[in-house]
Design a protein around this motif. Structure first.
Motif, mmCIF file in Angstrom:
data_model
loop_
_atom_site.group_PDB
_atom_site.id
_atom_site.type_symbol
_atom_site.label_atom_id
_atom_site.label_comp_id
_atom_site.label_asym_id
_atom_site.label_seq_id
_atom_site.Cartn_x
_atom_site.Cartn_y
_atom_site.Cartn_z
ATOM 1 N N GLN A 191 27.079 -66.318 15.692
ATOM 2 C CA GLN A 191 28.009 -67.274 15.083
ATOM 3 C C GLN A 191 27.255 -68.475 14.520
ATOM 4 O OE1 GLN A 191 30.888 -69.331 17.727
ATOM 5 N NE2 GLN A 191 32.446 -68.445 16.383
ATOM 6 N N ALA A 192 26.274 -68.952 15.257
ATOM 7 C CA ALA A 192 25.479 -70.089 14.798
ATOM 8 C C ALA A 192 24.716 -69.742 13.522
ATOM 9 C CB ALA A 192 24.504 -70.529 15.890
ATOM 10 N N ARG A 193 24.445 -68.457 13.324
ATOM 11 C CA ARG A 193 23.691 -68.005 12.144
ATOM 12 C C ARG A 193 24.600 -67.433 11.060
ATOM 13 N NH1 ARG A 193 20.985 -68.155 16.549
ATOM 14 N NH2 ARG A 193 18.712 -68.373 16.637
ATOM 15 N N GLN A 194 25.911 -67.486 11.287
ATOM 16 C CA GLN A 194 26.917 -67.001 10.309
ATOM 17 C C GLN A 194 26.677 -65.553 9.893
ATOM 18 O OE1 GLN A 194 26.385 -70.478 7.512
ATOM 19 N NE2 GLN A 194 28.614 -70.451 7.638
ATOM 20 N N MET A 195 26.191 -64.735 10.812
ATOM 21 C CA MET A 195 25.883 -63.354 10.440
ATOM 22 C C MET A 195 26.973 -62.393 10.893
ATOM 23 S SD MET A 195 22.976 -62.021 13.167
ATOM 24 C CE MET A 195 22.878 -60.362 12.507
ATOM 25 N N ARG A 196 27.045 -61.257 10.241
ATOM 26 C CA ARG A 196 27.930 -60.167 10.628
ATOM 27 C C ARG A 196 27.303 -59.438 11.808
ATOM 28 N NH1 ARG A 196 32.594 -57.891 11.544
ATOM 29 N NH2 ARG A 196 33.377 -58.848 9.619
ATOM 30 N N LEU A 197 27.977 -59.490 12.941
ATOM 31 C CA LEU A 197 27.453 -58.849 14.138
ATOM 32 C C LEU A 197 28.579 -58.139 14.883
ATOM 33 C CD1 LEU A 197 24.650 -59.140 16.104
ATOM 34 C CD2 LEU A 197 26.464 -60.006 17.568
ATOM 35 N N ILE A 198 28.272 -56.941 15.333
ATOM 36 C CA ILE A 198 29.219 -56.153 16.123
ATOM 37 C C ILE A 198 28.531 -55.827 17.436
ATOM 38 C CG2 ILE A 198 30.572 -54.038 16.204
ATOM 39 C CD1 ILE A 198 30.250 -53.940 13.083
ATOM 40 N N THR A 199 29.164 -56.203 18.543
ATOM 41 C CA THR A 199 28.558 -55.904 19.835
ATOM 42 C C THR A 199 29.632 -55.876 20.916
ATOM 43 O OG1 THR A 199 26.719 -56.473 21.314
ATOM 44 C CG2 THR A 199 28.015 -58.310 20.476
ATOM 45 N N GLY A 200 29.245 -55.536 22.129
ATOM 46 C CA GLY A 200 30.189 -55.508 23.242
ATOM 47 C C GLY A 200 29.444 -55.254 24.538
ATOM 48 N N LYS A 201 30.132 -55.516 25.639
ATOM 49 C CA LYS A 201 29.513 -55.349 26.949
ATOM 50 C C LYS A 201 29.195 -53.882 27.223
ATOM 51 C CE LYS A 201 31.119 -54.798 31.270
ATOM 52 N NZ LYS A 201 29.974 -54.463 32.135
ATOM 53 N N VAL A 202 27.981 -53.612 27.639
ATOM 54 C CA VAL A 202 27.606 -52.241 28.000
ATOM 55 C C VAL A 202 28.344 -51.840 29.275
ATOM 56 C CG1 VAL A 202 25.700 -50.733 28.676
ATOM 57 C CG2 VAL A 202 25.360 -52.464 26.886
ATOM 58 N N LEU A 203 28.950 -50.667 29.224
ATOM 59 C CA LEU A 203 29.685 -50.126 30.371
ATOM 60 C C LEU A 203 28.801 -49.106 31.086
ATOM 61 C CD1 LEU A 203 33.074 -49.531 28.500
ATOM 62 C CD2 LEU A 203 32.529 -51.419 30.061
ATOM 63 N N GLY A 257 24.719 -67.019 2.294
ATOM 64 C CA GLY A 257 24.274 -68.043 1.351
ATOM 65 C C GLY A 257 23.328 -69.075 1.917
ATOM 66 N N GLY A 258 22.988 -68.942 3.202
ATOM 67 C CA GLY A 258 22.066 -69.898 3.821
ATOM 68 C C GLY A 258 20.695 -69.268 4.039
ATOM 69 N N LEU A 259 19.649 -70.043 3.843
ATOM 70 C CA LEU A 259 18.295 -69.527 4.049
ATOM 71 C C LEU A 259 18.028 -69.428 5.552
ATOM 72 C CD1 LEU A 259 15.581 -68.695 2.729
ATOM 73 C CD2 LEU A 259 14.858 -71.075 3.009
ATOM 74 N N ARG A 260 17.811 -68.201 6.035
ATOM 75 C CA ARG A 260 17.593 -68.006 7.479
ATOM 76 C C ARG A 260 16.135 -67.660 7.789
ATOM 77 N NH1 ARG A 260 21.533 -70.271 7.519
ATOM 78 N NH2 ARG A 260 23.625 -69.584 8.044
ATOM 79 N N TYR A 261 15.389 -67.290 6.763
ATOM 80 C CA TYR A 261 13.977 -66.967 6.995
ATOM 81 C C TYR A 261 13.213 -67.152 5.694
ATOM 82 C CZ TYR A 261 9.677 -64.333 7.616
ATOM 83 O OH TYR A 261 8.361 -63.969 7.654
ATOM 84 N N ARG A 262 12.068 -67.780 5.795
ATOM 85 C CA ARG A 262 11.139 -67.803 4.667
ATOM 86 C C ARG A 262 9.758 -67.512 5.229
ATOM 87 N NH1 ARG A 262 11.910 -72.599 0.999
ATOM 88 N NH2 ARG A 262 13.115 -71.186 -0.320
#
Ligand SMILES: [Zn+2]
Length: 443
Positions: free
Chosen positions: A152-164, A427-432
């Motif tokens: 969220q802090a990096r505004q990225m698309r992420l899909i995850t969940g607790k491992v069962l 639209g934000g620079l996350r790595y250079r």
């Protein structure tokens, strides 16, 4: 947003993306879109235009002539906690879990460790050219919170969940059905659909969940439409035999997941090496997709994925690093391994088919083609600028390339994270990339 406070950027370079799935083995197949020396206009997180003409002075410009600009890669199967066991020697899947993986995952019990590792993991994805991912954290609830918060802090698309995992795992990594259900429900409420985040019900794999836990996982899917599901299937022959012993009533390993209501659109199953035609038909009819993890499959000696059979059955295939079974977070290196795995079966997959599976193909498999996977106005500006060559040998190879497929294929087989110049997310620079030791070479 106020017009005058908008953030604008124009990137110039050689654009490559896809408008449709290319044929598996044809370098001249339709579907690829190469736009040499074009401008990509970004405003307020999104791509707003792609054009050959230079934009006006109201657009801050970055000139990357002679470089590729691609949609950020989408890694559809990777384990955050396993960056600590990349390149661990000497085992196949089931031993590897016990010897290397479970101890590394146990360290995620420490909340500060989970937070620090999640930040390092996501920043490392960016520095390898990956901007979206479907991720396994660990069994610990806070490992999911840490990963979602970092994304969220990096505004990225992420899909995850607790491992069962409520059986066949060490005590310190086992949950139980009731607690797991409470944790999942709480995490879904807190994170699913928040900005670019989505929750995936995440049974590790059939052997580490009881029937009761798999039933609970299926009930979660039914109760919360729109959730994703991620797990492993048919990776290794010993594993397949074990699943047959544990679930004698199931027709196949894949059928275990079907019986518990876990297959459907948004289900991503890693590996799928030891499947049969009936399994592939089930994947297609359910809308579930496979994550092809060639680096991991080679490293752990798991087997050779049959991409052509999956394609013939109409099953969606995306690319995945599967770190730490995979040996690099670089999807470019993973694509090169994917080519070699298919070559072992006498097939020669085009650079276009491979790159499509890491961009638009993955986005489509995840139902996210409206947001990621292409350089198209309206999509989020998740974009990576790549050097075509960083050594004299690579520059020479690019200079003598016969056509654009030859150039891209050579780059794909030679390239890695050192070729990433810049990574933009929303639209934000996350790595250079820091300056290279040698003067920069462009083809
Ligand atoms: Zn995995």
């Amino acid at each position: 947003m106020n017009k005058h406070s908008s953030t604008r950027l124009a990137l110039r370079g050689d654009l490559i993306d896809f408008t449709a799935p290319p044929a598996l083995e044809d370098p001249h197949s339709a579907g690829v879109r190469v736009r040499p020396d074009h401008w990509l206009l970004i405003e307020d997180q999104r791509i707003v235009a792609v054009q050959a003409e230079a934009p006006g002075p109201e657009w801050p410009q970055e000139d990357h002539r002679g470089r590729w600009i691609l949609p950020g890669f989408i890694d559809t199967h990777v384990h955050s906690a396993q960056i600590d066991v990349i390149g661990a020697w000497g085992t196949q899947l089931l031993d590897w879990l016990n010897t290397h993986t479970f101890p590394a995952e146990a360290r995620m019990a420490d909340e500060a460790h989970a937070q620090a590792l999640s930040a390092l993991f996501l920043d490392s994805l960016f520095s390898h050219g990956t901007t979206s991912a479907m991720v396994f954290p660990t069994v610990h609830k806070h490992s999911v919170d840490a990963l979602f918060a970092a994304a969220q802090a990096r505004q990225m698309r992420l899909i995850t969940g607790k491992v069962l995992m409520d059986r066949h795992a060490p005590d310190f990594l086992r949950d139980d059905v009731a607690q797991a259900e409470r944790d999942c429900t709480e995490l879904i409420t807190r994170w699913h659909g928040q900005g670019r985040l989505a929750y995936a019900v995440t049974p590790r794999f059939a052997p580490t969940s009881t029937d009761a836990q798999l039933a609970m996982a299926g009930a979660l899917m039914a109760a919360h439409p729109g959730l994703y599901m991620q797990t492993h299937v048919a990776e290794n022959r010993d594993e397949v035999r074990w699943v047959a012993e544990l679930f004698p009533e199931a027709r196949s390993y894949l059928d275990v997941y079907q019986r518990f209501g876990l297959l459907g659109p948004g289900a991503m199953l890693a590996h799928g090496i030891w499947l049969d035609d009936e399994d592939r038909a089930l994947l297609r009819s359910s809308g579930a997709a496979l994550a092809f993890c060639p680096s991991s499959n080679l490293f752990l000696g798991s087997g050779l994925f049959d991409w052509a059979a999956a394609q013939a059955a109409g099953t969606a295939v995306s690319m995945a690093s599967d770190v730490g079974g995979g040996t690099s977070l670089s999807l470019l290196r993973t694509l090169a391994d994917g080519y070699k795995v298919q070559a072992m079966a006498g097939r020669h997959v085009s650079a276009w088919a491979l790159l499509h599976a890491a961009t638009l193909g993955a986005a489509t498999a995840l139902g996210l083609a409206h947001e990621i996977g292409a350089l198209e106005p309206g999509l989020m500006a998740d974009v990576v600028v790549w050097d075509k060559a960083i050594t004299p040998l690579e520059a020479r190879r690019q200079a003598v390339a016969q056509d654009v497929h030859d150039a891209v294929f050579a780059w794909m087989t030679q390239g890695d994270d050192r070729h990433v110049v810049e990574t933009w997310v929303a639209g934000g620079l996350r790595y250079r990339r820091p300056s290279l030791a040698e003067p920069q070479l462009r083809a």
